[in-house]
Design a protein around this motif. Structure first.
Motif, PDB file in Angstrom:
ATOM      1  N   UNK A 137      37.691  46.889  44.245  1.00 24.82           N
ATOM      2  CA  UNK A 137      38.348  46.293  43.092  1.00 24.82           C
ATOM      3  C   UNK A 137      39.448  47.254  42.619  1.00 24.82           C
ATOM      4  N   UNK A 138      40.634  46.751  42.447  1.00 26.35           N
ATOM      5  CA  UNK A 138      41.708  47.576  41.940  1.00 26.35           C
ATOM      6  C   UNK A 138      41.444  47.924  40.480  1.00 26.35           C
ATOM      7  N   UNK A 139      41.474  49.240  40.170  1.00 29.78           N
ATOM      8  CA  UNK A 139      41.202  49.681  38.800  1.00 29.78           C
ATOM      9  C   UNK A 139      42.444  49.483  37.946  1.00 29.78           C
ATOM     10  N   UNK A 140      42.275  48.720  36.873  1.00 36.77           N
ATOM     11  CA  UNK A 140      43.380  48.469  35.964  1.00 36.77           C
ATOM     12  C   UNK A 140      43.369  49.454  34.802  1.00 36.77           C
TER      13      UNK A 140
ATOM     14  N   UNK B  35      41.070  44.780  38.715  1.00 34.93           N
ATOM     15  CA  UNK B  35      42.025  43.775  39.161  1.00 34.93           C
ATOM     16  C   UNK B  35      41.518  43.025  40.376  1.00 34.93           C
ATOM     17  N   UNK B  36      42.432  42.603  41.233  1.00 35.53           N
ATOM     18  CA  UNK B  36      42.060  41.800  42.390  1.00 35.53           C
ATOM     19  C   UNK B  36      41.307  42.627  43.423  1.00 35.53           C
ATOM     20  N   UNK B  37      40.586  41.935  44.300  1.00 33.42           N
ATOM     21  CA  UNK B  37      39.807  42.580  45.352  1.00 33.42           C
ATOM     22  C   UNK B  37      40.699  42.873  46.551  1.00 33.42           C
ATOM     23  N   UNK B  38      40.641  44.062  47.087  1.00 32.78           N
ATOM     24  CA  UNK B  38      41.370  44.460  48.289  1.00 32.78           C
ATOM     25  C   UNK B  38      40.359  44.752  49.387  1.00 32.78           C
ATOM     26  N   UNK B  39      40.619  44.220  50.581  1.00 30.40           N
ATOM     27  CA  UNK B  39      39.722  44.409  51.721  1.00 30.40           C
ATOM     28  C   UNK B  39      40.357  45.383  52.706  1.00 30.40           C
TER      29      UNK B  39
END
Length: 219
Positions: free
Chosen positions: A109-112, A200-204
């Motif tokens: 998860x991208x840290x906001x 934020x959005x999930x990055x794979x």
């Protein structure tokens, strides 16, 4: 607190002598306000030093560091590098699958924003402690001509002292013979963490399950 009396044996109401800069480090020369003339200074009342009525809590704590597995995406340089402490990762294929050699799949998860805070600390009532002061009275503002040296003033009761005849009171030094602050217990005993990590959005990432070392070597 110091009170100067016109009557002997502190027999009148007296006037409060303000010690400008008394909050500065002990032992320095304090100019009295007002300066008490000799014909109005026959005795002096020294009130005992007071202990701090409360303890000040520590500065606000910061939340504990985050633990877990972290990823950092870096621009591709065209080659793999040796001595890298971590896994080599690439983006997944268009269909979301991971190509051979990069089968370790991770989602991050991208840290906001770190919105965590710690609850403030509070202190109970102070307990214990010892304060004993020596008070030196002077006829001049530079504290060079001493009139009286009053030693061993504790926190029990105020004391009256006689003053030399026709001597003004213009300066004071206060020296702590014993300065042992009391202690306070924290209430509550622990600081708690409030708030969450806003993600934020999930990055794979598709990562190598073993160290991959590849250089630009012509075969």
């Amino acid at each position: 607190m110091v009170k100067a009396h016109e009557a002997a044996l502190c027999g009148d109401e007296g006037i409060e002598v303000k010690l400008a800069g008394a909050a500065e480090p002990p032992g320095h020369c304090i100019k009295t306000s007002p300066s008490v003339p000799g014909d109005a200074f026959a005795s002096v009342t020294i009130k005992p030093p007071t202990m701090a009525p409360a303890c000040r809590a520590s500065a606000q704590f910061t939340p504990p560091p985050l633990g877990g597995t972290f990823a950092r995406a870096c621009p591709w340089t065209g080659e793999y590098r040796t001595g890298f402490d971590g896994l080599v990762c690439i983006a997944p294929e268009r269909d979301g699958s991971c190509r051979p050699g990069f089968t370790a799949r991770f989602e991050f998860k991208e840290k906001i924003r770190d919105a965590r805070t710690c609850t403030p600390c509070e202190c109970g009532e102070p307990a214990g402690g010892v304060c004993v002061a020596d008070v030196l009275l002077f006829s001049d503002t530079s504290c060079s001509d001493m009139l009286i040296s009053i030693n061993g003033i504790g926190t029990e009761e105020e004391i009256c002292y006689g003053a030399p005849a026709d001597a003004p009171l213009s300066g004071v030094r206060v020296v702590f013979a014993r300065d042992e602050p009391g202690t306070c217990s924290p209430t509550p005993a622990v600081s708690l963490v409030n708030g969450t990590i806003e993600s934020g959005e999930t990055r794979t990432f598709c990562c190598s399950s073993a160290e991959i070392i590849y250089g630009n070597v012509d075969n």
